[in-house]
Design a protein around this motif. Structure first.
Motif, short mmCIF file in Angstrom:
data_model
loop_
_atom_site.label_atom_id
_atom_site.label_comp_id
_atom_site.label_asym_id
_atom_site.label_seq_id
_atom_site.Cartn_x
_atom_site.Cartn_y
_atom_site.Cartn_z
N LYS A 193 -0.86 11.10 0.46
CA LYS A 193 -0.42 12.00 -0.85
C LYS A 193 -0.49 13.50 -0.75
O LYS A 193 -0.31 14.35 -1.33
CB LYS A 193 -1.02 11.80 -2.21
CG LYS A 193 -0.79 10.30 -2.78
CD LYS A 193 0.25 10.00 -3.16
CE LYS A 193 0.38 10.49 -4.56
NZ LYS A 193 1.60 10.01 -5.36
N GLY A 194 -1.33 13.91 0.57
CA GLY A 194 -1.34 15.23 0.94
C GLY A 194 -2.91 15.84 0.19
O GLY A 194 -2.91 17.06 0.35
N LEU A 206 -9.55 -0.53 -4.66
CA LEU A 206 -9.63 -0.32 -3.19
C LEU A 206 -10.93 -0.12 -2.57
O LEU A 206 -11.60 0.77 -3.21
CB LEU A 206 -8.86 0.83 -2.87
CG LEU A 206 -7.06 0.51 -3.02
CD1 LEU A 206 -6.33 1.67 -2.39
CD2 LEU A 206 -6.90 -0.71 -2.05
N VAL A 207 -11.18 -0.54 -1.56
CA VAL A 207 -12.40 0.03 -0.83
C VAL A 207 -12.24 1.49 -0.55
O VAL A 207 -11.15 2.04 -0.40
CB VAL A 207 -12.68 -0.79 0.51
CG1 VAL A 207 -13.12 -2.30 0.19
CG2 VAL A 207 -11.67 -0.68 1.48
N PRO A 208 -13.66 2.28 -0.41
CA PRO A 208 -13.39 3.77 -0.28
C PRO A 208 -12.58 4.22 0.88
O PRO A 208 -11.81 5.13 0.75
CB PRO A 208 -14.65 4.10 -0.07
CG PRO A 208 -15.60 3.23 -0.83
CD PRO A 208 -14.88 1.74 -0.58
N ALA A 218 0.03 7.70 -9.43
CA ALA A 218 -0.52 8.67 -9.67
C ALA A 218 -2.26 8.70 -9.24
O ALA A 218 -2.91 9.76 -8.92
CB ALA A 218 -0.92 9.20 -11.11
N ALA A 219 -2.47 7.39 -8.81
CA ALA A 219 -3.93 7.16 -8.60
C ALA A 219 -3.91 5.93 -7.59
O ALA A 219 -2.82 5.01 -7.63
CB ALA A 219 -5.22 7.01 -9.49
N PHE A 235 0.70 -1.12 -0.04
CA PHE A 235 -0.05 0.07 0.09
C PHE A 235 0.82 1.40 -0.11
O PHE A 235 0.64 2.35 -0.51
CB PHE A 235 -0.90 -0.12 1.28
CG PHE A 235 -1.96 1.10 1.23
CD1 PHE A 235 -2.90 1.38 0.27
CD2 PHE A 235 -2.14 1.86 2.31
CE1 PHE A 235 -3.79 2.27 0.43
CE2 PHE A 235 -2.87 2.74 2.47
CZ PHE A 235 -3.83 2.82 1.47
N ARG A 236 2.06 1.31 0.88
CA ARG A 236 2.88 2.38 0.79
C ARG A 236 3.54 2.51 -0.33
O ARG A 236 3.68 3.69 -1.01
CB ARG A 236 3.79 2.19 2.14
CG ARG A 236 4.71 3.52 2.68
CD ARG A 236 5.37 3.23 3.68
NE ARG A 236 4.51 3.14 4.84
CZ ARG A 236 4.00 4.48 5.38
NH1 ARG A 236 4.07 5.61 4.79
NH2 ARG A 236 3.33 4.25 6.62
N ALA A 237 4.03 1.40 -0.92
CA ALA A 237 4.65 1.61 -2.21
C ALA A 237 3.72 2.06 -3.37
O ALA A 237 4.46 2.83 -4.44
CB ALA A 237 5.11 -0.03 -2.56
N SER A 238 2.63 1.88 -3.16
CA SER A 238 1.52 2.27 -4.36
C SER A 238 1.34 3.71 -4.09
O SER A 238 0.99 4.46 -5.26
CB SER A 238 0.16 1.74 -4.02
OG SER A 238 -0.67 2.29 -3.17
#
Length: 101
Positions: free
Chosen positions: A33-34, A21-23, A15-16, A8-11
């Protein structure tokens, strides 16, 4: 599909968020990503405990601790007192692990 916090962190270099992924996880991705507004838009109308937990985290990031407290109660979670990074990690781990939140 993302299966670990490390994946998850690597993803986050993308850009998206990963498709499917669940909401609440998508919102957590945008938060990392800020992109607070994007993250908030995703969870603000979701009615799950998981979304409420991410919603609480987002209001904590924003500094609105009163609003965060409301969302922690909706999520059935104690109000976080640790660092934002530690909480992000804890939420991601719980959501990715399929644990009840």
């Amino acid at each position: 599909m993302v299966v670990s916090v490390a994946d998850f962190r690597a993803s986050l270099s993308g850009a998206a968020p990963a498709p499917g992924l669940v909401p609440p996880l998508a919102a957590l991705w945008w938060a990392a990503k800020g992109q607070w507004d994007q993250a908030h838009k995703i969870v603000m109308n979701e009615e799950t405990a998981e979304a409420a937990w991410v919603h609480a985290y987002l209001h904590r990031v924003e500094g609105d601790l009163g609003n965060a407290g409301y969302w922690y109660r909706q999520a059935g979670q104690p109000a976080a007192k640790d660092s934002l990074e530690t909480e992000w990690e804890r939420i991601a781990s719980a959501l990715l692990g399929g644990g009840k939140t």
